[in-house]
Design a protein around this motif. Structure first.
Motif, mmCIF file in Angstrom:
data_model
loop_
_atom_site.group_PDB
_atom_site.id
_atom_site.type_symbol
_atom_site.label_atom_id
_atom_site.label_comp_id
_atom_site.label_asym_id
_atom_site.label_seq_id
_atom_site.Cartn_x
_atom_site.Cartn_y
_atom_site.Cartn_z
ATOM 1 N N TRP A 1 66.873 66.937 85.841
ATOM 2 C CA TRP A 1 66.651 67.849 86.962
ATOM 3 C C TRP A 1 65.641 67.227 87.924
ATOM 4 O O TRP A 1 64.730 66.525 87.504
ATOM 5 C CB TRP A 1 66.130 69.180 86.427
ATOM 6 N N PRO A 2 65.766 67.492 89.218
ATOM 7 C CA PRO A 2 64.787 66.953 90.162
ATOM 8 C C PRO A 2 63.472 67.717 90.123
ATOM 9 O O PRO A 2 63.431 68.900 89.786
ATOM 10 C CB PRO A 2 65.476 67.128 91.518
ATOM 11 N N THR A 3 62.399 67.022 90.442
ATOM 12 C CA THR A 3 61.087 67.641 90.628
ATOM 13 C C THR A 3 60.575 67.232 91.999
ATOM 14 O O THR A 3 61.016 66.223 92.570
ATOM 15 C CB THR A 3 60.085 67.206 89.552
ATOM 16 N N PHE A 4 59.634 68.014 92.510
ATOM 17 C CA PHE A 4 59.154 67.714 93.855
ATOM 18 C C PHE A 4 57.760 68.294 94.058
ATOM 19 O O PHE A 4 57.465 69.398 93.596
ATOM 20 C CB PHE A 4 60.113 68.301 94.901
ATOM 21 N N GLN A 5 56.912 67.509 94.715
ATOM 22 C CA GLN A 5 55.589 67.971 95.130
ATOM 23 C C GLN A 5 55.386 67.609 96.592
ATOM 24 O O GLN A 5 55.784 66.534 97.043
ATOM 25 C CB GLN A 5 54.471 67.322 94.306
ATOM 26 N N LEU A 6 54.764 68.515 97.311
ATOM 27 C CA LEU A 6 54.391 68.277 98.700
ATOM 28 C C LEU A 6 52.983 68.787 98.918
ATOM 29 O O LEU A 6 52.659 69.911 98.503
ATOM 30 C CB LEU A 6 55.369 68.976 99.644
ATOM 31 N N LYS A 7 52.155 67.970 99.544
ATOM 32 C CA LYS A 7 50.792 68.388 99.844
ATOM 33 C C LYS A 7 50.457 67.993 101.272
ATOM 34 O O LYS A 7 50.627 66.839 101.673
ATOM 35 C CB LYS A 7 49.800 67.750 98.871
ATOM 36 N N TYR A 8 50.042 68.983 102.025
ATOM 37 C CA TYR A 8 49.632 68.756 103.407
ATOM 38 C C TYR A 8 48.313 69.476 103.646
ATOM 39 O O TYR A 8 48.258 70.705 103.645
ATOM 40 C CB TYR A 8 50.697 69.258 104.379
ATOM 41 N N LYS A 9 47.248 68.711 103.780
ATOM 42 C CA LYS A 9 45.899 69.240 103.971
ATOM 43 C C LYS A 9 45.599 70.258 102.871
ATOM 44 O O LYS A 9 45.477 69.908 101.715
ATOM 45 C CB LYS A 9 45.760 69.828 105.373
ATOM 46 N N ILE A 10 45.507 71.535 103.228
ATOM 47 C CA ILE A 10 45.128 72.560 102.244
ATOM 48 C C ILE A 10 46.346 73.213 101.599
ATOM 49 O O ILE A 10 46.208 74.117 100.773
ATOM 50 C CB ILE A 10 44.269 73.649 102.918
ATOM 51 N N LEU A 11 47.550 72.770 101.963
ATOM 52 C CA LEU A 11 48.770 73.377 101.457
ATOM 53 C C LEU A 11 49.409 72.496 100.388
ATOM 54 O O LEU A 11 49.515 71.286 100.552
ATOM 55 C CB LEU A 11 49.760 73.583 102.608
ATOM 56 N N SER A 12 49.836 73.103 99.281
ATOM 57 C CA SER A 12 50.530 72.357 98.232
ATOM 58 C C SER A 12 51.731 73.162 97.753
ATOM 59 O O SER A 12 51.695 74.391 97.668
ATOM 60 C CB SER A 12 49.596 72.055 97.061
ATOM 61 N N PHE A 13 52.813 72.429 97.438
ATOM 62 C CA PHE A 13 54.037 73.046 96.933
ATOM 63 C C PHE A 13 54.542 72.223 95.755
ATOM 64 O O PHE A 13 54.550 70.986 95.801
ATOM 65 C CB PHE A 13 55.108 73.095 98.032
ATOM 66 N N ASN A 14 54.957 72.899 94.664
ATOM 67 C CA ASN A 14 55.428 72.215 93.464
ATOM 68 C C ASN A 14 56.712 72.856 92.959
ATOM 69 O O ASN A 14 56.885 74.085 93.017
ATOM 70 C CB ASN A 14 54.367 72.285 92.353
#
Length: 924
Positions: free
Chosen positions: A617-630
């Protein structure tokens, strides 16, 4: 509504008080050498001319701009500007009625030629100094009361917030450790110093990033790196002891007593504690136990708390209960030290005992098409709980790049309870369906043997790291249950009787092994591998016996109610990802995870069942300054208790079956987080959200026949849950007064199938709760706080067999603290809960009013005599309502009710100072 309007008017009045502007000074700070470089986060201290007392201060923003408001007109002020690596700048100014807004333009500071030659004027020590990676507060610039502790000092520091549970944040970042003079005197415990060390022995408070946390998790962004607070003590503070002793009594033979002491010298800390009471209170508050007990040093593996005062750490009950009546006692010790090689050792032992009496009324209202099943139950339970906790920890910083941690722990818990339940079921026409008299005598042991270890290695190449660890645990939990019940059925006249012994032993063994490695491929690209394995070996052995009429012994084996289930196997998780830095503030980390699970379920009276599944299965993380998504995914095997095919009939009206054919659940998880603290505007806000989608989750299929419910767990898909919220708060400060206003919102949405009598429906359950709070502090003399929240609860179904459910709950809490005259403290709090769910015999408007007065005496107010009254209005009720499936469950339970208590507390705060050769009793 009238209360809300009054609170709103009060808020506007206070806001106007803090928003009043007399005069202001503005300017820009820049480098004198090039006139272009602006000096951000520099300190501008303001003093009245001829006065060494600090009037106010401000930090410049990220562009070097500063603005200082609320300055009196007609006075002369002295500005002292302090910037890291620059010389001190001083300037006298005057605010006049003709020119109340003074713009100083650009102020140029010169770099320091030699730090050693700088002349330090102690009267002008800046309240705050911001260095490259350190914020330093001068403790003398933040006045506290003579009896204040470090926590009182921290509350006055800008950007520092302390939650009700004692956790600390600095500029929106969590504090992971508190050091004293750069050493882990207390293993980095967050509260061992804040609640006990006197504020007047602190010289400076320094805040730095937790570099070790960054090494352990390279994915942390700057906004997520925890903070470390270092308390710099005044000279001559080398060793000491602190703690407290207390004892109190009241009418109805109520009492409380306890003592805790903490001795420290250099790198050694010894703690002892003991307590006892019969007023439903823990012997110490959770903060006391964490700091004195050394739990933060030895590690908190599990924690349970509620608003009634009850709490557990690592399975140890330290007393306190939200409902019922309890007598509790306990004691223990903790030892921490660091040897010359920097190896930290911890050992601890705690014992807790609680005797409980719970009287509970429960109304369960289930919708069944045109019919209903209304259950009323009256429960009386007495229980004796004994718990032992033995633990240790070794933390070895082998070198600057290598760290090893080993943590063994043993928890022994026994619970002996006798529960008597009388219940009845009625239908929608209020016809009596059946009645039940049930007795359960249970002897339960919940034991745990655990070993955790972790090895972390950084490398000289920046970004390269390796981590490996294990968590091994064995939890043998024997349960012996003597169960007797008598049932009477009225619509189809009949009776039923049960008299049995259930001997059930559940043994769980798990060995979890994990490792991760990160390799920098380039300046923008990192390669990361995470692997883990979990060895599973669980057993559920159940033997049921009927009472033999001949000898009155439980020796007649019941084969249909006896079975042994063994669950063994393993599961693995391998995650490969690439972290790509797109810009300075933005990076993405896509990856692939491979999950594999292999289980063998064996039964004494049935064929084995083998289960093997895997997926990529795919996994993904995104972080932009104070924002994070997992986003991630994984397997979860069913608990071995669900696999037991033998029915649990200890409640004859609610029979629970097992299902040996249950499959592992596959869950997809996602999360969103945003946290920001603005030191310039003193605004703190955060946004968070979590969600999961589950395939083959466990849903209870219920069959109702003649008022008897039979539950069968089955696998179902289409289960998902979302929860999240947002909070914002702002601080207003004027002289020695402060105002904090906060608004928040939270919500929960749960979608899952409901199956009753083979009729399936999707249930959508909503919980939505806006809230607000305000807290006013007037020179630490008067503190006023008000909070209000409303919870909207809705349950909707897509089949007409089920009836939609709706109710609201409003909660309001008020607190007033008055510290005047000097040696007296008055405090009172009032809370009200209003619920729209109406059930006969239940109180929907619950009011709690407590009040106390404390007299402070002896040197530094070390002694306190407190008279308190609990539950002045004699509410004498605890109530909880929840929606589960197609039911509203409304519970009411007993508590102590109104009582008065007179308590004497003596705080011990001795610190040996080598002044005149004097030593104290508590030094060692």
């Amino acid at each position: 509504m009238k209360k809300i309007l009054l609170s709103f008017v009060f808020t506007l009045t206070i806001f106007n008080l803090f928003a009043q502007k007399n005069g202001s000074i503005t300017g820009i700070l820049a480098d004198s050498a090039n006139h272009k470089t602006t000096l951000n986060y520099s300190t501008i201290s303001v003093y009245k001319v001829g006065d060494s007392a600090l009037t106010t201060y401000k930090l410049s923003d990220d562009k070097g701009v500063f603005k200082i408001n609320n300055l009196a007109v007609g006075l002369k002020y002295r500005l002292v500007v302090t910037a890291w690596q620059y010389g001190t700048f001083r300037k006298e100014v005057e605010i006049t009625a003709a020119n109340p807004v003074l713009n100083l333009g650009t102020l140029y500071l010169s770099t320091k030629a030699n730090d050693l030659n700088e002349v330090v004027i102690s009267a002008e020590r800046p309240p705050v100094i911001v260095r490259k990676d350190t914020i330093e507060f001068n403790a003398e610039s933040f006045k506290t009361l003579p009896s204040a502790v470090v926590e009182d000092l921290l509350k006055k520091l800008p950007g520092v917030s302390i939650a009700a549970d004692g956790s600390i944040q600095v500029n929106g970042k969590a504090v992971s450790k508190i050091l004293v003079d750069g050493k882990e005197f207390f293993g980095g415990d967050q509260q061992i110093a804040t609640k006990n060390l006197p504020a007047n022995i602190i010289d400076k408070v320094q805040v730095v990033d937790d570099k070790q946390a960054k090494r352990r998790d390279p994915d942390l962004t700057a906004a997520e790196i925890p903070q470390i607070i270092n308390l710099k003590l005044k000279k001559a503070i080398k060793k000491g002891a602190f703690g407290k002793l207390y004892a109190g009594g009241g009418l109805k033979e109520l009492y409380q007593a306890g003592g805790l002491m903490n001795f420290f010298r250099d790198t050694t800390q010894v703690s002892v504690l003991a307590y006892g009471n019969n007023i439903n209170q823990p012997g110490f508050n959770p903060n006391d136990v964490q700091r004195i007990g050394g739990f933060n040093r030895s590690g908190i593996n599990s924690m349970m708390m509620n608003t009634g005062g009850y709490f557990e750490f690592n399975g140890i009950n330290f007393g306190g209960t939200y409902s019922g009546v309890q007598t509790s006692s306990g004691g223990g010790f903790n030892f921490n030290t660091i040897n010359k090689k920097g190896i930290k050792f911890n050992t601890q032992y705690f014992f807790g005992r609680s005797d409980n009496l719970l009287e509970k009324l429960t109304n369960t209202n289930q919708t069944l098409g045109t019919d209903r099943l209304i259950t009323n139950a009256n429960e009386n339970t007495t229980s004796l709980i004994l718990k032992h906790n033995i633990g240790g920890k070794l933390d070895w910083q082998i070198d600057s790049l290598t760290q090893l941690t080993i943590e063994p722990a043993v928890v022994l818990n026994s619970n002996n309870s006798v529960s008597k339940i009388s219940s009845s079921n009625n239908n929608a026409n209020n016809q009596l369906i059946n009645t039940l008299e049930n007795l359960n005598d249970r002897n339960t042991s919940s034991n745990k043997y655990q070993l955790r270890a972790d090895f972390h290695q950084d490398f000289k190449k920046t970004g390269r790291s390796f981590n490996v660890g294990t968590d091994i645990s064995a939890t043998p939990n024997p349960i012996v249950n003597y169960n007797r019940s008598n049932s009477i059925f009225y619509l189809t006249p009949s009776t039923s009787e049960i008299d049995q012994l259930r001997d059930n032993t559940i043994d769980n063994f798990r060995a979890y092994i994990y490792a991760n490695y990160m390799e920098p491929v380039s300046k923008k690209l990192n390669f990361k591998v995470d692997v883990s394995g979990n060895i599973i070996n669980n057993e559920n052995a159940l033997n049921t016996f009927y009472r033999n009429p001949a000898n009155q012994l439980y020796d007649i084996v019941v084969p249909g109610l006896s079975q042994t289930v063994k669950q063994s196997g393993f599961k693995t998780n391998a995650n490969i990802s690439l972290r790509y830095k797109i810009t300075k503030d933005l990076y993405i980390q896509p990856g692939l995870v491979h999950n594999y699970i292999s289980l063998n379920n064996s039964f004494t009276n049935a064929a084995d069942i083998d289960q093997r599944y895997n997926f990529i299965w795919p996994t993904f993380q995104l972080k932009y300054k104070i924002l994070s998504f997992n986003y991630s995914a994984g397997f979860a095997e069913p608990n071995v208790s669900y696999l037991q095919p033998v029915a649990d009939n200890t409640n004859a009206f609610y029979i629970r079956n097992g299902n040996p054919n249950l499959l592992p659940a596959r869950t997809q998880n996602l999360s969103l987080n945003m946290y920001k603290y603005d030191p310039k505007s003193l605004i703190n806000y955060n946004l968070y959200g979590y969600g999961n989608f589950t395939k083959n989750g466990i849903v209870n299929a219920i069959t109702i026949n003649n008022g008897v419910q039979t539950v069968n767990p089955v696998n179902m898909s289409g289960i998902y849950n979302f929860q999240g919220g947002a909070n914002i708060s702002k601080d207003f400060r004027k002289d020695k007064n402060s105002l904090k206003i906060g608004l928040g919102f939270w919500g929960n949405f749960d979608h899952r199938p409901v199956i009753i009598n083979n009729i399936q429906s999707n249930a959508d359950v909503f919980y939505i709760g806006p809230n607000g709070n305000i807290r006013l502090n007037l020179n630490d003399k008067v503190e006023i706080s008000q909070s209000y929240s409303i919870n909207l609860n809705r349950s909707k179904y897509d089949d007409s067999f089920y009836t939609n459910i709706s109710y609201n709950t409003q909660q309001s809490a008020s607190e007033l603290i008055i510290r005047y005259p000097k040696k007296l403290v008055f405090e009172t709090n009032y809370a009200i809960t209003i619920n729209t769910q109406t059930i006969a015999g239940y109180n929907n408007n619950i009011k709690f009013w407590n009040a106390a007065v404390t007299y402070l005496f002896m040197k530094n107010d070390r002694a306190q005599l407190k008279f308190s009254v609990n539950d002045i209005l004699q509410s004498n009720v605890r109530r909880n309502i929840q929606i589960t499936g197609n039911s509203i469950i409304d519970t009411q339970s007993n508590n102590l009710g109104r009582y008065g208590m007179l308590t004497l507390t003596y705080n011990i705060q001795n610190f040996g100072q080598k002044v005149g050769g004097r030593q104290t009793f508590f030094n060692f």
